[in-house]
Design an enzyme around this catalytic site. Structure first.
Site, mmCIF file in Angstrom:
data_model
loop_
_atom_site.group_PDB
_atom_site.id
_atom_site.type_symbol
_atom_site.label_atom_id
_atom_site.label_comp_id
_atom_site.label_asym_id
_atom_site.label_seq_id
_atom_site.Cartn_x
_atom_site.Cartn_y
_atom_site.Cartn_z
ATOM 1 N N TYR A 123 -19.056 3.954 -2.010
ATOM 2 C CA TYR A 123 -19.369 3.047 -0.889
ATOM 3 C C TYR A 123 -20.763 2.419 -1.020
ATOM 4 C CZ TYR A 123 -15.220 4.674 1.694
ATOM 5 O OH TYR A 123 -13.932 4.957 2.097
ATOM 6 N N LYS A 168 -14.014 16.427 -7.155
ATOM 7 C CA LYS A 168 -12.962 16.256 -8.166
ATOM 8 C C LYS A 168 -13.637 16.310 -9.538
ATOM 9 C CE LYS A 168 -8.662 15.290 -9.317
ATOM 10 N NZ LYS A 168 -7.519 16.198 -9.081
ATOM 11 N N ASP A 201 -7.817 16.973 -3.912
ATOM 12 C CA ASP A 201 -6.360 16.929 -3.716
ATOM 13 C C ASP A 201 -5.864 18.248 -3.117
ATOM 14 O OD1 ASP A 201 -7.299 17.893 -6.126
ATOM 15 O OD2 ASP A 201 -5.615 17.212 -7.327
ATOM 16 N N ASP A 225 -14.501 10.247 4.139
ATOM 17 C CA ASP A 225 -13.860 9.219 4.973
ATOM 18 C C ASP A 225 -12.358 9.519 5.089
ATOM 19 O OD1 ASP A 225 -13.431 6.939 6.423
ATOM 20 O OD2 ASP A 225 -13.686 5.547 4.761
ATOM 21 N N ASP A 229 -9.907 11.497 8.540
ATOM 22 C CA ASP A 229 -8.714 10.974 9.232
ATOM 23 C C ASP A 229 -7.614 12.034 9.241
ATOM 24 O OD1 ASP A 229 -9.989 8.472 9.392
ATOM 25 O OD2 ASP A 229 -8.121 7.392 9.038
HETATM 26 N N1 GGG Z 1 -8.912 4.745 9.305
HETATM 27 C C1 GGG Z 1 -10.042 4.774 10.081
HETATM 28 C C2 GGG Z 1 -10.856 3.518 9.975
HETATM 29 O O1 GGG Z 1 -10.374 2.428 9.841
HETATM 30 N N2 GGG Z 1 -12.152 3.737 10.074
HETATM 31 C C3 GGG Z 1 -13.104 2.678 10.032
HETATM 32 C C4 GGG Z 1 -13.692 2.617 8.677
HETATM 33 O O2 GGG Z 1 -13.039 2.289 7.708
HETATM 34 N N3 GGG Z 1 -14.950 2.944 8.573
HETATM 35 C C5 GGG Z 1 -15.634 2.989 7.351
HETATM 36 C C6 GGG Z 1 -16.317 4.282 7.162
HETATM 37 O O3 GGG Z 1 -16.340 5.141 8.020
HETATM 38 O O4 GGG Z 1 -16.899 4.460 6.072
#
Ligand code: GGG
Length: 339
Positions: A123, A168, A201, A225, A229
């Site tokens: 990211y 990983k 995994d 991330d 979820d």
């Molecule tokens: N699936 C959850 C969602 O859409 N979260 C918002 C998102 O993608 N945020 C980016 C992050 O937290 O890095």
């Protein structure tokens, strides 16, 4: 003390869940000796359409000035808003709790915290496309790995003293290899903490099979991330999932979920994620400013959420029939003792 709060409502369901959370904040200011000065700022897809910028300078300055920030979800501009803010303000620890609350359709018992490195990994934003190829660079540094491991240790010491490093390293030998090595080295300074590790995994499977075996999950940015979820769903749904993006002296709190454009404007979105984000913010501010009243408020707010859930005050995603704003209004009454 009056706390200045920067508040970004965001896109999709963001404004609706913000309204419900603001109702809760109103009750808290009425019922307790705490005070907030909420300043609203724009960011996200709608902001991009209106102002030409997804993250205007005024918003950045507002966040810089505030004691803390609350942010609703943003849509397609996540990389230009939240990912950028995390890096800009070095909000290096993403703290994502997943725990059972009563009255939810939880898959299994779960009470864990995902401690996600928040500033690097895939990211970082180093992506390039040329000649029919797209390349992303994964950055993992010793400095960031060490400080997030320290954060995980801090939390583990307040809980069951168990950290699972999720990586990983059998495939991503250099990047995950470094993360694992440095995390293990840092955690070895805390002999009272039980440390184990898992491939991502296997961890995603274990989260479904035996989520109760986890206490703190320490992991890199993208894995955190994704796993958060999954953990939220095990606990009963993404609509209950709150998070804190924590730096040395700044913090931003937000729901884990996205902007849910499919249900935006229908008044059925679940605002508990935003209200629990408020609760996390109270706790952080209280600890930072040694504010016992605010610490008490954070505990009372959580107990009122539990009470509301037990009474079936739930939105349709949780099997209830309450509307978004009604959750705020009912919590308002419960907090002020008239519910
Ligand atoms: N699936 C959850 C969602 O859409 N979260 C918002 C998102 O993608 N945020 C980016 C992050 O937290 O890095």
């Amino acid at each position: 003390m009056k706390y200045e709060i920067a508040w970004i409502k965001g896109d999709g369901i963001g404004p609706e869940i913000s309204e419900a959370a603001l109702k809760v904040l109103e009750a808290i200011e009425k019922g307790f000796n705490v005070s907030f000065d909420v300043k609203f700022y724009l960011a996200g897809d709608d902001c991009l359409n209106i102002t030409g910028k997804a993250l205007p300078e005024e918003t950045v300055e507002g966040i810089r000035r505030a004691h803390a920030t609350i942010k609703g979800p943003v849509g397609e501009t996540a990389a230009d808003v939240i990912v950028k803010l995390r890096q800009m303000f070095d909000l290096y620890a993403n703290i994502r709790p997943a725990k059972n609350y009563p009255g939810l359709n939880a898959i299994k018992d779960i009470d864990l915290i995902i401690v996600r490195e928040n500033t690097e990994g895939l990211y970082k934003g180093f992506e390039y496309e040329f000649d029919g190829k797209a390349i992303g660079i994964r950055v993992i540094t010793e400095r960031a790995s060490r400080r997030i491991a320290r954060e995980a240790a801090k939390l583990a010491l307040q809980r069951k003293k168990k950290v699972t490093i999720v990586h990983k390293a059998n495939v991503l030998r250099k990047t995950c290899g470094l993360f694992r090595r440095v995390a293990r080295d840092e955690l070895s300074k805390y002999p009272e903490i039980e440390v184990n590790e898992m491939y991502v995994d296997a961890a995603s499977m274990a989260l479904i099979r035996n989520p109760e075996s986890f206490d703190i999950i320490l992991t890199t940015n993208m894995f955190g991330d994704i796993l958060s979820d999954e953990a939220a769903q095990v606990a009963g749904g993404l609509g209950m999932a709150a998070s804190g993006n924590i730096g040395e002296d700044m913090a931003l709190f937000e729901p884990v979920h996205g902007s849910a454009p499919d249900i935006a404007g229908k008044g059925i979105a679940n605002p508990y994620s935003m209200i629990l984000s408020l609760k996390m913010m109270f706790e952080w501010l209280a600890n930072r400013h040694n504010d016992k009243e605010l610490l008490n408020v954070s505990k009372i707010l959580e107990s009122k959420i539990v009470e509301a859930l037990k009474k079936g005050i739930k939105t349709p995603d949780l099997g209830g029939s309450y509307r978004t704003i009604d959750i705020g209004s009912r919590l308002y009454d419960l907090i002020l003792g008239s519910g």
